[in-house]
Design a protein around this motif. Structure first.
Motif, mmCIF file in Angstrom:
data_model
loop_
_atom_site.group_PDB
_atom_site.id
_atom_site.type_symbol
_atom_site.label_atom_id
_atom_site.label_comp_id
_atom_site.label_asym_id
_atom_site.label_seq_id
_atom_site.Cartn_x
_atom_site.Cartn_y
_atom_site.Cartn_z
ATOM 1 N N ASN A 311 -58.099 -3.011 34.538
ATOM 2 C CA ASN A 311 -58.369 -3.191 35.733
ATOM 3 C C ASN A 311 -58.211 -1.189 35.782
ATOM 4 O O ASN A 311 -59.096 -0.530 36.527
ATOM 5 N N ILE A 312 -57.653 -0.667 35.021
ATOM 6 C CA ILE A 312 -57.389 0.849 35.431
ATOM 7 C C ILE A 312 -57.509 1.396 33.386
ATOM 8 O O ILE A 312 -56.831 1.257 32.773
ATOM 9 N N SER A 313 -57.910 2.552 33.675
ATOM 10 C CA SER A 313 -58.221 3.321 32.349
ATOM 11 C C SER A 313 -57.221 4.232 32.329
ATOM 12 O O SER A 313 -57.116 4.912 33.349
ATOM 13 N N SER A 314 -56.868 4.700 31.117
ATOM 14 C CA SER A 314 -55.056 6.281 31.292
ATOM 15 C C SER A 314 -55.951 6.819 29.688
ATOM 16 O O SER A 314 -56.869 5.636 28.858
ATOM 17 N N ILE A 315 -55.713 7.516 29.913
ATOM 18 C CA ILE A 315 -55.933 8.513 28.705
ATOM 19 C C ILE A 315 -54.611 8.792 28.348
ATOM 20 O O ILE A 315 -53.155 9.484 29.110
ATOM 21 N N SER A 316 -53.781 10.033 27.322
ATOM 22 C CA SER A 316 -52.170 9.156 26.332
ATOM 23 C C SER A 316 -52.760 10.430 25.202
ATOM 24 O O SER A 316 -53.320 10.368 24.235
ATOM 25 N N ILE A 317 -51.860 11.524 25.735
ATOM 26 C CA ILE A 317 -51.920 12.611 24.594
ATOM 27 C C ILE A 317 -50.171 12.861 23.580
ATOM 28 O O ILE A 317 -49.128 13.584 24.731
ATOM 29 N N SER A 318 -49.905 12.682 22.540
ATOM 30 C CA SER A 318 -49.129 12.276 21.874
ATOM 31 C C SER A 318 -49.218 14.054 21.018
ATOM 32 O O SER A 318 -49.764 13.172 20.115
ATOM 33 N N GLN A 319 -47.686 14.355 21.147
ATOM 34 C CA GLN A 319 -47.698 15.534 20.945
ATOM 35 C C GLN A 319 -46.764 15.586 19.354
ATOM 36 O O GLN A 319 -46.338 14.834 18.516
ATOM 37 N N ALA A 320 -45.722 16.082 19.518
ATOM 38 C CA ALA A 320 -44.297 16.417 18.374
ATOM 39 C C ALA A 320 -43.604 15.599 19.257
ATOM 40 O O ALA A 320 -43.507 14.864 19.414
ATOM 41 N N ARG A 321 -43.221 14.844 17.646
ATOM 42 C CA ARG A 321 -41.898 13.682 17.714
ATOM 43 C C ARG A 321 -40.197 13.726 17.268
ATOM 44 O O ARG A 321 -40.715 14.937 16.374
ATOM 45 N N TYR A 322 -39.365 13.722 17.694
ATOM 46 C CA TYR A 322 -37.979 14.254 18.044
ATOM 47 C C TYR A 322 -37.304 12.884 17.080
ATOM 48 O O TYR A 322 -37.427 12.054 17.509
ATOM 49 N N LEU A 323 -36.408 12.525 16.329
ATOM 50 C CA LEU A 323 -35.223 11.713 15.982
ATOM 51 C C LEU A 323 -33.875 12.281 16.658
ATOM 52 O O LEU A 323 -33.210 13.498 16.093
ATOM 53 N N ASN A 324 -33.835 11.825 18.192
ATOM 54 C CA ASN A 324 -32.441 12.394 18.427
ATOM 55 C C ASN A 324 -31.304 11.489 19.311
ATOM 56 O O ASN A 324 -31.285 11.013 20.173
ATOM 57 N N LYS A 325 -30.615 11.540 18.521
ATOM 58 C CA LYS A 325 -29.500 10.385 18.359
ATOM 59 C C LYS A 325 -28.135 11.191 18.754
ATOM 60 O O LYS A 325 -28.283 12.494 19.010
ATOM 61 N N ASN A 326 -27.841 10.398 19.596
ATOM 62 C CA ASN A 326 -26.461 10.973 20.939
ATOM 63 C C ASN A 326 -25.497 10.813 19.822
ATOM 64 O O ASN A 326 -24.917 9.771 19.528
ATOM 65 N N ASP A 327 -25.166 11.851 19.572
ATOM 66 C CA ASP A 327 -23.650 12.241 18.676
ATOM 67 C C ASP A 327 -22.371 12.408 19.953
ATOM 68 O O ASP A 327 -21.595 12.293 19.525
ATOM 69 N N GLY A 328 -22.700 12.011 21.130
ATOM 70 C CA GLY A 328 -21.229 11.937 21.789
ATOM 71 C C GLY A 328 -20.904 13.294 22.102
ATOM 72 O O GLY A 328 -19.684 12.945 22.210
ATOM 73 N N LYS A 329 -20.848 14.249 22.223
ATOM 74 C CA LYS A 329 -20.354 15.930 22.607
ATOM 75 C C LYS A 329 -21.333 16.708 22.935
ATOM 76 O O LYS A 329 -22.354 16.174 24.328
ATOM 77 N N PHE A 330 -20.558 17.360 23.367
ATOM 78 C CA PHE A 330 -21.239 18.095 25.307
ATOM 79 C C PHE A 330 -22.286 19.369 24.379
ATOM 80 O O PHE A 330 -22.960 19.354 25.690
ATOM 81 N N GLY A 331 -22.346 19.743 23.674
ATOM 82 C CA GLY A 331 -23.415 20.016 23.287
ATOM 83 C C GLY A 331 -25.588 19.310 24.129
ATOM 84 O O GLY A 331 -25.509 19.701 23.974
ATOM 85 N N SER A 332 -24.749 17.855 22.956
ATOM 86 C CA SER A 332 -26.239 16.828 23.462
ATOM 87 C C SER A 332 -26.276 16.960 24.834
ATOM 88 O O SER A 332 -26.933 16.698 25.228
ATOM 89 N N ASP A 374 -34.099 5.527 19.762
ATOM 90 C CA ASP A 374 -33.290 7.665 19.428
ATOM 91 C C ASP A 374 -34.705 8.189 19.205
ATOM 92 O O ASP A 374 -34.696 9.335 19.154
ATOM 93 N N TYR A 375 -36.026 7.288 18.789
ATOM 94 C CA TYR A 375 -37.136 8.151 18.627
ATOM 95 C C TYR A 375 -38.080 8.910 19.738
ATOM 96 O O TYR A 375 -38.049 7.781 20.777
ATOM 97 N N GLN A 376 -38.030 10.417 19.725
ATOM 98 C CA GLN A 376 -38.846 10.549 21.156
ATOM 99 C C GLN A 376 -40.042 11.552 20.893
ATOM 100 O O GLN A 376 -40.197 11.903 19.889
ATOM 101 N N GLU A 377 -40.849 11.397 21.933
ATOM 102 C CA GLU A 377 -42.216 12.404 21.201
ATOM 103 C C GLU A 377 -42.201 13.131 23.209
ATOM 104 O O GLU A 377 -42.417 12.421 24.369
ATOM 105 N N VAL A 378 -43.231 14.387 22.922
ATOM 106 C CA VAL A 378 -44.302 14.939 23.826
ATOM 107 C C VAL A 378 -45.361 14.465 24.080
ATOM 108 O O VAL A 378 -46.215 13.990 23.461
ATOM 109 N N ASN A 379 -44.905 13.462 25.313
ATOM 110 C CA ASN A 379 -46.629 12.575 25.677
ATOM 111 C C ASN A 379 -46.999 13.111 27.213
ATOM 112 O O ASN A 379 -46.319 13.671 28.126
ATOM 113 N N SER A 380 -48.341 13.963 27.208
ATOM 114 C CA SER A 380 -48.705 13.863 28.356
ATOM 115 C C SER A 380 -49.868 12.360 28.371
ATOM 116 O O SER A 380 -50.725 12.084 27.944
ATOM 117 N N SER A 381 -49.428 11.570 29.819
ATOM 118 C CA SER A 381 -50.859 10.891 30.430
ATOM 119 C C SER A 381 -51.193 10.689 31.561
ATOM 120 O O SER A 381 -50.345 11.103 32.789
#
Length: 976
Positions: A311-332, A374-381
């Protein structure tokens, strides 16, 4: 019990169909921490933390309230005492094994194993487990449940702890799930049908679209080949040994965690864990638990995926991907906050773009989002409206470029910080009222994803320092790095085959993105807003009468303008205040000619703001505050709802005052609303579910000007802004007849001045108040209707039994108990015995205004081949309900569940707000709240039979059955 792949995939490049009523994507912070990957433009830029005590490479310590340990066999456990709710514990068994570990002959068996956990084990024969848990008030599905995902399986077991033996037996359940499942071949074969019916529920346009795009999104990844629901041919034909092999290989202690949070003695629980789980053995030669991956580069393609039922159309643009594991540190943790601020600020900008006369899209999102694990990406939709594909792409990419080139403003970041700080401050203030289930979920995330568990006391301290230390230039550097990353783009168009725009081909779609990237953008200007909603507070009223109700624990104020306020101060939450107001009236008081306008009045007026401020302006002024207000216009009542905390109560009351006295008329936002709604609704009837709903309504009611209808573009096109403003102001400009209820953590004497200022100053000129009955009733007699719609082999059997009759409080309770017993029998018959329905449902509802009546609806989703069997079984169950009393076992299950739920709900602010408001509307005695337990305990098995004889009238029912479109010809032949 459910397969959870859709939950994990919902953010993958807009795989989900955009709901009609959820056009703007929510601004939610993600709970995923980032660490750098080896991608060319690393997502996690190296930043320093000012406070040495929170050094970036330092692990965040565990909460001192948590007891986390590990048995010699590798099983991990998490234990924490928590008294909310009282006399209840939340138990979880977590397995680091899901569908991605299945062998070729096991596709769907991770999920099937989860199903078999409820179908016989070492200490519980078939049905004994569910029967025992229901006997202590734990309802199957609502309380007792489980889910299977790509990488994990989680079993959910809430247990009342008022009896010590309950906890002991609960650990027998957990240990049986871990190592004692029976896998009786007869039960396995019966469960095949149930799982196939669950798979059938997932079929439709969304599933067909996913099958087109998943190979592109997860190209080369095992995730693409191992959806948790599995393959139908495997589910139908797998060998018993294949199922047992999965259980033996992956249900082992080194991949398990036991989570227990609640009103328990943690020392005792630790002993129970050691008793029941220390004896578990890992295999002599364990299979390696590998971690599946997905490619860190998209395929540089454009994909077009369409379906006639979308019923609805959409557009999606996926760009860079990253493996961003949570190391449980303050920096993360700090980097996650930077990402959250980036996402929330960009989301706010895109939301503003939908508030123009001809918005570029129905709703849009852009930022860093999760794919799987843990995988992420830059996505616009974006969901595409009548402006078309190119305009939607232009708007997304232009805003991304604007942020990358010019960055965010200091004002934007300040608002984002205020909201983040207030949210965590609220959690901190409620630290003693945190629900055990919430803590259990946090511990599960630690086991599966490595999320830190500092405890709210510690997090409140370091969160404030870390957030305040984040600088605007850091956010803007992060934004530029992710938005300008040089990575292949996966561009996807998905939607209807008949939109009101031209569907591009792959080459055109790529050209559209390139064209948008060439456009020149300019810096964004920040609108200067007032610092507060009121330059000068209204002239307060005064209290003319004050009454105490010691039984209810309430104080009732009558203000000088006639408004009544009922106050109940509680300690259920430390920093929550809920408010509602109600009076008789509603759309029934509006002429038939303006009925359509009245249905949309509060929605439209609420979307335009207050005073001279748009909704976006109001949210900016109230940044960092909790102050929510809405108005409702029901059939026979009208009301106001609000929520806040102690510090922001005045802000909430200010908004409430302005919502009533100074609603804003904005032709531009009205046109935006109309445009978005018409676009969203244009193709909704392509969805078989919408067709069924409309046909069900038409079968239920005779022709009438006030019959419920599905919203359609032609309805939206008829909306008249002036008329809706007139209706809204005619009803809500006067507070005459309103009784306000306020429940929560407040000091009555301290809030009185605020109530006098913002409620006591409300105008109360004369308006019509009362109940009006327009005579709309469901059709009488026996009505049968077949609907043929949809591509998939799906059917839906519904039976509606209804009637009009006065019902005492005792009769209403008997009716509800009868519905519960019928649900137990429906599940036992349709799911457990026949294996023909995954989730049979019976829903009972009672109408009190403008007439007294009841309705009971059976809903049985299944295959067309099962329709006659389900209808016959349903009528047979109904006759059995009338022929003999319920069993004591059935009645006890209903009573225990009701008493358990009441014990918990009566200690919530929401319960009291709803109970007092409903009592006023229905002219009930609110003191009946205290007789509930007594009335429940007095119910007898004979009462259930009597209720069935009164309400299950098979001479007055509406039967509506949905068949797939392909069954239409066969049905014609059969009827000849």
């Amino acid at each position: 019990m459910r397969s959870n792949y859709f939950h994990e995939l919902v953010l993958i490049s807009s795989l989900a169909v955009t709901p009609v009523l959820a056009l703007a994507l929510p601004n939610t912070e993600q709970n995923i921490v980032q660490t750098p990957s080896k991608a060319p433009n690393k997502l996690a830029a190296k930043t320093s933390i000012n406070a040495a005590s929170y050094a970036a490479n330092q692990l965040i310590p565990y909460s001192p309230k948590l007891l986390k340990g590990q048995l010699a066999n590798g099983l991990t456990y998490y234990l924490q005492k928590n008294s909310k709710p009282e006399q209840k514990a939340e138990l979880r068994l977590v397995i680091k094994a899901g569908s991605v570990l299945e062998d070729e002959d096991q596709q769907g068996l991770a999920h099937f194993t989860e199903h078999m956990a409820f179908n016989g084990s070492k200490h519980f024969k078939k049905n004994e487990l569910v029967s025992f848990l229901e006997s202590i008030g734990v309802k199957f599905g609502a309380d007792l449940n489980a889910y299977t995902s790509f990488d994990e399986t989680v079993y959910i077991l809430p247990i009342p702890t008022d009896k010590p033996e309950n906890l002991e037996k609960a650990f027998l359940v957990l240990s049986d799930w871990a190592s004692g499942l029976s896998f009786d071949p007869a039960e396995v074969d019966k469960e095949r049908g149930v799982v196939l019916e669950e798979a059938r529920l997932g079929k439709g346009a969304g599933d067909r679209i996913r099958k087109q795009i998943l190979p592109k999104v997860l190209h080369g990844s095992k995730y693409a080949e191992r959806l948790p629901i599995g393959k139908e041919e495997v589910i139908k034909n797998f060998s018993y040994s294949a199922l047992q092999r999965f259980y033996k290989d992956w249900y082992r202690p080194d991949l398990m965690a036991v989570v227990v949070v609640g009103d328990v003695d943690t020392d005792q629980v630790k002993r129970l864990i050691e008793k029941h789980f220390s004896g578990l053995k890992n295999p002599a030669k364990p299979r390696t638990r590998t971690q599946a991956s997905i490619p860190l580069k998209n395929i540089g393609e454009a994909v077009i995926a369409t379906d006639t039922e979308m019923n609805i159309s959409s557009i999606s643009i996926s760009q860079a991907r990253y493996l961003n594991k949570n190391d449980g540190k303050f920096g993360s943790y700090r980097q996650r906050k930077i990402q959250n601020f980036f996402n929330s600020m960009l989301a706010e900008r895109l939301r503003e773009l939908t508030q123009v006369p001809n918005p570029p899209f129905l709703g849009g999102s852009s930022g860093v989002s999760s794919i799987i694990g843990d995988y992420q990406e830059v996505n616009s939709s974006a969901a595409i409206g009548k402006a078309g594909v190119q305009v939607a792409i232009d708007a997304l990419i232009e805003e991304n470029k604007r942020v990358a080139q010019f960055g965010f403003s200091a004002a934007e970041l300040e608002r984002a910080k205020l909201n983040s700080l207030r949210n965590l401050e609220h959690s901190y203030k409620e630290r003693e009222k945190t629900q055990s289930s919430s803590l259990a979920e946090e511990f599960i995330r630690n086991f599966l994803r490595g999320e830190s568990i500092p405890g709210i006391e510690a997090e409140y301290v370091f969160h404030k320092e870390i957030v305040n230390g984040i600088q605007l230039d850091e956010i803007n550097r992060f934004a530029k790095s992710v938005l300008t990353a040089d990575a292949p783009k996966l561009i996807m168009y998905q939607g209807s085959t008949k939109p009101d725009h031209i569907i591009p081909d792959a080459a055109q779609l790529q050209a559209m993105v390139k064209s948008a990237e060439q456009k020149v953008v300019s810096a964004r200007t920040e609108k200067i807003l007032a610092k507060s909603l009121f330059e000068q507070a209204p002239t307060p009223g005064h209290i003319v009468k004050e009454d105490q109700n010691s039984l209810l624990g309430t104080t009732e104020l009558t203000l000088s303008n006639g408004v009544k306020v009922v106050l109940k101060s509680t300690d259920f939450k430390s920093d929550q205040i809920l408010l509602s107001a109600t009076r008789a009236g509603g759309t029934a008081l509006i002429d038939d000619a303006d009925y359509l306008q009245s249905r949309y009045a509060t929605t439209v007026v609420g979307s335009m703001g207050i005073k001279d401020l748009s909704p976006t302006d109001v949210s900016k002024i109230l940044a960092g505050k909790i102050a929510n207000v809405s108005t409702t216009f029901g059939e026979n009542s009208e009301g106001i709802s609000g929520s806040s905390n102690k510090e922001d109560l005045e802000s909430m009351l200010q908004v409430l005052n302005l919502v009533l006295t100074q609603p804003r008329k904005d032709p531009i936002l009205f046109q935006s609303f109309v445009s978005k709604q018409m676009d969203a609704l244009k193709n909704q009837m392509a969805n078989p579910a919408a067709v069924f709903q409309e046909q069900f309504i038409q079968a239920t009611f005779p022709a009438h000007p006030r019959i419920p209808v599905l919203a359609k573009p032609e309805h939206i096109a008829q909306l008249d802004l002036d008329k809706m403003m007139q209706i809204y102001q005619a009803r809500f400009s006067s507070a005459k007849g309103f009784t306000f209820f306020m429940v929560g953590s407040f000091d009555i004497e301290k809030v009185k001045p605020l109530l006098l200022t913002y409620l006591g100053s409300l105008p109360t000129h004369d308006i019509e108040i009362g109940i009006k009955d327009h005579g709309l009733r469901p059709n009488q007699g026996i009505i049968k209707k077949n609907i043929f719609v949809g591509k998939e082999p799906q059917s839906l059997v519904t039976l509606q039994l209804h009637g009009e009759r006065p019902m005492s409080i005792e009769e209403r309770l008997r009716f509800s108990a009868m519905v519960e017993v019928l649900q137990l029998r429906l599940t036992a018959k349709m799911r457990e015995e026949l294996g023909a329905v995954y989730s049979p449902r019976v829903t009972g509802s009672l109408k009190r205004i403008p007439y007294q009546g009841y309705s009971l609806v059976l809903a049985l989703p299944s295959g067309p081949e099962n329709v006659e069997k389900l209808l016959n079984s349903s009528f047979k169950l109904i006759e059995e309900m009338k022929a003999a009393p319920a069993t004591e076992d059935e009645l006890n299950k209903v009573k225990e569940n009701w008493l358990k739920n009441r014990k918990e709900s009566i200690k919530t602010n929401g319960f009291w707000l709803s109970a007092m408001s409903s009592a006023l509307q229905n002219k009930d005695d609110p003191a009946e709240i205290f007789t509930f337990d007594e009335r429940v305990k007095a119910l007898s098995a004979k009462d259930i039979q009597t209720a069935a004889q009164s309400y299950l009238d098979t001479k007055n029912f509406i039967q509506v059955v949905m068949y797939p479109e392909s069954a239409k010809e066969a049905n014609k032949d059969a009827s000849k």
